[in-house]
Design an enzyme around this catalytic site. Structure first.
Site, PDB file in Angstrom:
ATOM      1  N   LYS A 195      -0.134  13.421 -16.170  1.00 39.94           N
ATOM      2  CA  LYS A 195      -1.538  13.027 -16.060  1.00 39.94           C
ATOM      3  C   LYS A 195      -1.991  13.305 -14.631  1.00 39.94           C
ATOM      4  CE  LYS A 195      -4.813   9.399 -17.189  1.00 39.94           C
ATOM      5  NZ  LYS A 195      -5.669   9.471 -16.014  1.00 39.94           N
TER       6      LYS A 195
ATOM      7  N   ASP B  87      -4.254  13.402 -11.345  1.00 38.72           N
ATOM      8  CA  ASP B  87      -5.180  12.470 -10.728  1.00 38.72           C
ATOM      9  C   ASP B  87      -6.214  13.282  -9.954  1.00 38.72           C
ATOM     10  OD1 ASP B  87      -6.170  10.020 -10.288  1.00 38.72           O
ATOM     11  OD2 ASP B  87      -4.706   9.409  -8.785  1.00 38.72           O
TER      12      ASP B  87
ATOM     13  N   LYS C 157       1.067   4.943 -17.732  1.00 40.57           N
ATOM     14  CA  LYS C 157       0.890   4.898 -16.279  1.00 40.57           C
ATOM     15  C   LYS C 157       2.212   4.549 -15.618  1.00 40.57           C
ATOM     16  CE  LYS C 157      -3.591   5.530 -15.598  1.00 40.57           C
ATOM     17  NZ  LYS C 157      -4.489   4.700 -14.842  1.00 40.57           N
TER      18      LYS C 157
ATOM     19  N   CYS D  52       7.011   5.459  25.661  1.00 35.88           N
ATOM     20  CA  CYS D  52       7.534   4.830  26.868  1.00 35.88           C
ATOM     21  C   CYS D  52       8.177   5.922  27.695  1.00 35.88           C
ATOM     22  CB  CYS D  52       8.580   3.795  26.476  1.00 35.88           C
ATOM     23  SG  CYS D  52       9.689   3.416  27.837  1.00 35.88           S
TER      24      CYS D  52
ATOM     25  N   CYS E  48      15.128   2.887  29.573  1.00 32.45           N
ATOM     26  CA  CYS E  48      14.716   2.093  28.432  1.00 32.45           C
ATOM     27  C   CYS E  48      15.882   1.963  27.458  1.00 32.45           C
ATOM     28  CB  CYS E  48      13.524   2.760  27.765  1.00 32.45           C
ATOM     29  SG  CYS E  48      12.932   1.857  26.348  1.00 32.45           S
TER      30      CYS E  48
ATOM     31  N   CYS F  34       6.080  -0.885  28.014  1.00 32.83           N
ATOM     32  CA  CYS F  34       7.068  -0.775  26.952  1.00 32.83           C
ATOM     33  C   CYS F  34       7.656  -2.162  26.679  1.00 32.83           C
ATOM     34  CB  CYS F  34       8.164   0.192  27.373  1.00 32.83           C
ATOM     35  SG  CYS F  34       9.573   0.166  26.261  1.00 32.83           S
TER      36      CYS F  34
ATOM     37  N   GLU G 118       2.575  15.344 -21.370  1.00 32.72           N
ATOM     38  CA  GLU G 118       2.129  16.151 -20.220  1.00 32.72           C
ATOM     39  C   GLU G 118       1.927  15.248 -19.015  1.00 32.72           C
ATOM     40  OE1 GLU G 118      -1.757  17.290 -21.485  1.00 32.72           O
ATOM     41  OE2 GLU G 118      -1.048  18.055 -23.406  1.00 32.72           O
TER      42      GLU G 118
ATOM     43  N   CYS H 246      11.555  -2.069  27.950  1.00 33.59           N
ATOM     44  CA  CYS H 246      11.981  -1.934  29.346  1.00 33.59           C
ATOM     45  C   CYS H 246      10.884  -2.229  30.359  1.00 33.59           C
ATOM     46  CB  CYS H 246      12.538  -0.537  29.590  1.00 33.59           C
ATOM     47  SG  CYS H 246      11.267   0.728  29.656  1.00 33.59           S
TER      48      CYS H 246
ATOM     49  N   TYR I 192      -5.737  21.355 -20.036  1.00 34.09           N
ATOM     50  CA  TYR I 192      -4.939  20.632 -21.022  1.00 34.09           C
ATOM     51  C   TYR I 192      -5.676  20.368 -22.339  1.00 34.09           C
ATOM     52  CZ  TYR I 192      -7.503  17.120 -18.346  1.00 34.09           C
ATOM     53  OH  TYR I 192      -8.481  16.447 -17.672  1.00 34.09           O
TER      54      TYR I 192
END
Ligand code: IVH
Length: 675
Positions: free
Chosen positions: A119, A121, A318, A430, A435, A412, A117, A415, A230
């Site tokens: 797991k 968290d 895991k 920017c 640019c 920027c 199944e 540019c 479960y």
């Protein structure tokens, strides 16, 4: 009082409770409702009225899910059977070792049957049912003693208040499962918290745990929590032979169970199932950190028993942690094609999950501030799936005092133009017209059909001319000569002449088109037209203030500020003046001389689905300019759903909520009709 209630009222209340609980199950467990939300609400209100009038509230009434007063503290709860933890396996070899250990312990070479199944968290919860009714919900605590969180857990809609759907209700049963939050809801919650200036949750597990361990149940109720069951603890009056039978029973008894549970024989098949779940969990809306492998047979489970805190009959495999620790050598601002500037961490190269990682996006400056990231910091970096690695956290203990903060750049980096950061937005941009990081995209837009309409200057040719160093900005387009083009692979005499002609023709344009062509942030076709209606000449916009633009009633603050920023940038003004000196002729047939402020869509919420004749952002802009609200998801508050080609789920939602659907043409008619 119950004695004085007319029998037919009792019957009706009982029927309503049964019905509502069934619909709740269809909606929250099966994710497949059979009635609309309105219908549910109607039944619910009706039940509530009857309950209030006759003071007759059944123990499993859905009205009992809400309204409990806040607590001072949680009561302690002793678990009848301890809630155990699990041993971990970090490789397939360790899984194979687990199977060998079991066989050794049992002194048998027989092939063992296992369940596999996901797991979860989240937060482990025990639900105690007495004679089929939920009597208490508790947290795991230290495994022996947890906290009573009954009122909070009742607000989780997928938790059954009563066991139904199975014959032979057990006298007592402790159902165990995990309460969790979907990743999307966790992110939304954090965004809301961020806006309110509250501390954020580190991950969905903390968010779920924090939401359950809340003294005020109304807060829990406001969080989107789910449950997956479960296992069981203490049971009386029913017997399960194995885990598989138990899961099937739970499913039948209307408990939510994991989306995948596999029953397999032999450890090779276990590993196949683990791989399958590892693959599929990428698409789960919630976080998993592995799979749980359990000996299926409960008789064997009993024979194997418990070590101290972990059973011998189960193990958690895991998934490999795609995390690593490294050092931030430098942070550099990177300018994207749309002008958004992203801070990128240059890392001391580190191997994570078989890949060398040497850079990681820091997303934006809000993120830098929130995580307090500095140049020189030691950080934990995660690489999840195929996504770009990101910094999870700073290890503050490793700081030497020599770390340097990285502020938002004033200019920027590509540019040198002004950098703006809009209020309420995390993006830093920017605004420079020339640019280099953005210029190809800007030129493509400038030349496109609704803009300057330069035929022959499509995507491919812009890329070619840019790569050959022939165009770096709008001005360069008008400097192009036929000879330049003839040297290029894609051009012959005729096509070169055609492009030069198209460029020449484009010099006569309208103010609306030209403003749109400039690609000013938030200014699409409709905003451009609106500006043209209100300003006679391009020069009228030079050095303009946001306030002056906001005099146009349909213009929002964001767009006004963006237009003002654009026309106050020296570089940009230089470009505009140069273009005019090169023979650009801008007429303005749209000018109306007076400010008009019709908002025909005022008060309407409109959602778009499918492909419309115009790009989605333009249609949304049009809706906004005419006073409407362009929303992204359908709810009962939606007034219209505009349906284009290949509509998505939103169309289904619209039908569910009985929201009116219209075509793009209908939308235009609606605007016309209401002006
Ligand atoms: S079985 C002894 N099954 O993992 C059996 N636990 O590390 C232990 N968990 O406290 C429970 N998904 O919170 C089981 N499919 C699953 C699970 C699961 C998540 C959690 C549970 C438990 C912890 C143990």
């Amino acid at each position: 009082m119950a004695e004085n209630i007319p029998e037919h009222i009792k019957k009706e209340i009982e029927k309503l409770v049964k019905e509502l609980n069934y619909h709740c199950y269809r909606y929250y467990v099966l994710d497949s409702p059979v009635i609309s939300d309105e219908e549910y609400d109607r039944l619910y209100r009706h039940l509530k009225e009857l309950e209030d009038e006759y003071h007759y509230v059944l123990p499993d009434s859905p009205t009992r899910r809400v309204g409990a007063p806040p607590l001072d503290k949680f009561e302690k709860v002793k678990h009848t059977e301890p809630m155990l933890s699990l041993d971990n396996a970090f490789s397939y070899d360790e899984v194979i070792e687990f199977d060998k250990r079991i066989k050794r312990f049992l002194g048998s070479g027989e092939v063992i049957e296992y369940t596999v199944e996901p797991k979860y968290d989240g937060l482990a919860i025990e639900l105690t049912y007495k004679n089929g009714l939920l009597s208490r919900a508790s947290t795991r605590g230290d495994g022996y003693e947890g906290e009573d969180v009954t009122q909070n857990i009742k607000t989780v809609k997928s938790v059954p208040l009563k066991i139904e759907g199975v014959p032979g209700i057990p006298g007592e049963i402790d159902v165990r499962g995990e309460v969790y939050m979907d990743i999307e809801d966790f992110e939304r919650l954090n965004r809301e918290k961020e806006q309110k200036g509250e501390p954020l949750f580190a991950n969905p597990r903390n968010a779920a745990a924090g939401s359950v361990r809340q003294l005020d149940p109304s807060i829990t109720a406001s969080r989107k929590l789910h449950l997956a069951c479960y296992g069981v603890g203490f049971v009386k009056g029913i017997e399960f032979k194995n885990q598989w039978e138990l899961i099937k029973w739970l499913e039948k008894a209307r408990f939510p169970i994991p989306p995948i549970v596999r029953l397999v024989k032999g450890i090779d098949k276990v590993i196949e199932a683990v791989k399958e779940i590892e693959e599929k969990q990428r698409n789960f809306p919630f976080e998993t950190d592995g799979t749980v492998i359990k000996v299926n047979d409960f008789g064997l489970q009993r024979a194997l028993g418990i070590k101290t805190r972990e059973p011998r009959w189960a193990i958690a495999y895991k998934f490999p942690a795609h995390q690593g620790t490294t050092n931030i050598r430098q942070i550099i601002p990177s300018v994207g094609r749309t002008g958004v500037i992203t801070p990128v961490a240059m890392l001391e190269p580190v191997r994570i999950g078989g890949v060398t990682v040497s850079r990681s996006t820091l997303h934006n400056w809000d993120e830098i501030e929130r995580k307090d990231i500095k140049i020189g910091d030691t950080v934990v970096v995660e690489r999840a799936g195929d996504v770009i690695p990101h910094v999870i956290t700073v290890i503050k203990e490793k700081r030497t005092g020599r770390e340097k903060p990285f502020p938002v750049p004033e200019k920027c980096p590509v540019c040198g133009s002004k950098v703006v950061r809009e209020e309420g937005e995390v993006a830093v941009r920017c605004i420079g017209l020339n640019c280099l990081a953005q210029v190809q995209e800007k030129i493509k837009h400038f030349a496109s059909r609704g803009a300057m309409d330069i035929e022959g200057l499509g995507e491919k040719n812009v890329e070619l001319l840019y790569s050959k160093g022939l165009i770096h900005n709008f001005i360069d387009i008008y400097k192009l000569k036929k000879e330049d083009l003839l040297n290029l692979p894609r051009f012959a005499e005729k096509s070169a002449q055609n492009l030069i002609d198209a460029i020449e023709t484009s010099k006569s344009t309208t103010l609306a088109r030209f403003l749109y062509a400039l690609g000013i942030l938030h200014v699409g076709e409709y905003a451009a037209k609106l500006l043209a209606k209100n300003f006679e000449k391009l020069e009228d916009l030079y050095k303009i203030s946001p306030e002056e633009i906001m005099k146009i009633p349909q213009m929002g603050e964001k767009t006004s500020r963006s237009v003002s920023d654009f026309f106050n940038d020296t570089e940009n003004l230089h470009t505009l003046k140069t273009l005019k000196s090169m023979g650009l002729k801008i007429t303005n047939p749209d000018f109306e001389g007076e400010v008009k402020g019709e908002r025909p869509l005022e008060g309407l919420t409109i959602v778009i689905t499918g492909t419309l004749p115009k790009p989605r952002n333009e249609v949304e802009e049009m809706i906004a300019i005419y006073g409407g609200h362009a929303a992204t998801s359908v709810s009962k508050n939606t007034d219209y759903v505009v349906v284009g080609d290949n509509p998505g789920l939103k169309l289904k939602k619209a039908r569910e909520f009985e929201v009116k659907t219209i075509s793009y043409d209908d939308l235009l008619k609606l605007i016309e009709h209401r002006t």
